[in-house]
Enzyme design. Structure first.
Site, short mmCIF file in Angstrom:
data_model
loop_
_atom_site.label_atom_id
_atom_site.label_comp_id
_atom_site.label_asym_id
_atom_site.label_seq_id
_atom_site.Cartn_x
_atom_site.Cartn_y
_atom_site.Cartn_z
N ASP A 42 0.84 -1.19 0.00
CA ASP A 42 0.00 0.00 0.00
C ASP A 42 0.88 1.25 0.00
O ASP A 42 2.00 1.24 0.51
CB ASP A 42 -0.89 -0.02 1.25
CG ASP A 42 -1.93 1.08 1.23
OD1 ASP A 42 -2.89 0.95 0.45
OD2 ASP A 42 -1.80 2.06 1.99
N LYS A 64 -2.62 3.47 -2.66
CA LYS A 64 -3.96 3.86 -2.24
C LYS A 64 -3.78 5.06 -1.30
O LYS A 64 -3.47 4.92 -0.12
CB LYS A 64 -4.69 2.73 -1.48
CG LYS A 64 -4.92 1.47 -2.28
CD LYS A 64 -5.91 1.68 -3.40
CE LYS A 64 -7.33 1.74 -2.93
NZ LYS A 64 -8.30 1.82 -4.04
N MET A 181 -8.71 10.99 7.25
CA MET A 181 -9.04 11.50 5.91
C MET A 181 -10.05 12.64 5.96
O MET A 181 -10.98 12.71 5.16
CB MET A 181 -9.55 10.35 5.02
CG MET A 181 -8.55 9.24 4.81
SD MET A 181 -9.23 7.76 4.02
CE MET A 181 -10.09 6.99 5.41
#
Length: 264
Positions: A42, A64, A181
């Site tokens: 990742d 990602k 996020m």
């Protein structure tokens, strides 16, 4: 119950690489990486942990990262299934923990549907590492009876979290909010949380948690967006909201603070 997994296939292990500091990798994660013949890495996993991989392991980077062009999730799942069916020992190396905003649940479902054996190795999630780097707990007998891990990034077509209701829950139950996020939607988050939380609720924004380049800004809820802009904070960052931060906030911010709750 009949075992539906293919006996001649390889296996897949979803491994949490932790928040970034390679020394925070678990011993079980080290063993899984060392045994892998294929490692799908990742974008948020620190490449330094690949020092534990065997020399002949095939390393595939499948980025990602929020706000950037990413490898489609369906393609990653297809890669894992194909490699496992070829008899490979596959590690899907993820930043943080596979089951905390790591799409691990989706991958387990896809692997089970394909008859692939899968195991999960947990990692330290960035929300915990971020607040711990400030010597602040997520829970406290006086300040926080619990914690909510929440994403500020909604799936396309999804309206995302209801920040007004989360604000009410956090206020009534004395909860710490850990927002992943959330930088892109910081304005919406600030406005929604002010519906029930005090404007002077302390907030920490921690960027690159646990890494040498870590930066943090301590502020108050009514000044969240202002602080992000003034301090030039960016992703990947974790936003922590709650009274567990009172002590560190008193050391880092100005004493004249808004005490009232914003009107709902």
């Amino acid at each position: 119950m009949k075992n539906t997994f293919q006996s001649n296939s390889g296996q897949v292990t979803l491994v949490g690489a932790g928040p970034g500091d390679p020394e925070l990798l678990t011993l079980k994660a080290v063993k899984a990486i060392a045994a892998a013949t294929v490692i799908l890495v990742d974008d948020l996993a620190n490449d330094a942990v690949l020092a534990h991989a065997r020399p002949d392991a095939r390393i595939v980077h499948v980025g990602k990262r929020g706000g950037c062009k990413s490898t489609p999730q369906a393609f990653i799942e297809k890669l894992m299934i194909m490699a496992a069916k070829e008899g490979e020992n596959v590690v899907r190396l993820k930043g943080g923990d596979p089951f905390i905003f790591g799409r691990g649940g989706e991958e387990v479902e896809a692997l089970h549907a394909a008859g692939i054996h899968v195991e999960v190795v947990n990692g330290i999630t960035s929300g915990l590492a971020a607040i711990s780097s400030l010597n602040v707990p997520l829970t406290h007998r006086d300040h926080a009876h619990g914690v909510i891990f929440i994403t500020g990034h909604a799936k396309p077509g999804d309206s995302g979290p209801d920040w007004v209701k989360l604000s009410e829950a956090a206020s009534q139950a004395k909860l710490t909010l850990v927002i992943y996020m959330g930088m892109t939607h910081a304005s919406k988050i600030e406005q929604g949380l002010l519906s029930a939380l005090s404007a002077s609720t302390p907030v920490a924004i921690i960027q690159h948690a646990s890494l040498p380049e870590q930066r943090q800004a301590i502020t108050y809820l009514a000044q969240l967006c202002e602080t992000i802009e003034a301090e030039n904070m960016a992703s990947p960052s974790v936003i922590v909201v709650g009274d567990v931060l009172q002590g560190v906030a008193a050391l880092h911010t100005q004493p004249s603070l808004p005490q009232q709750k914003a009107a709902g």
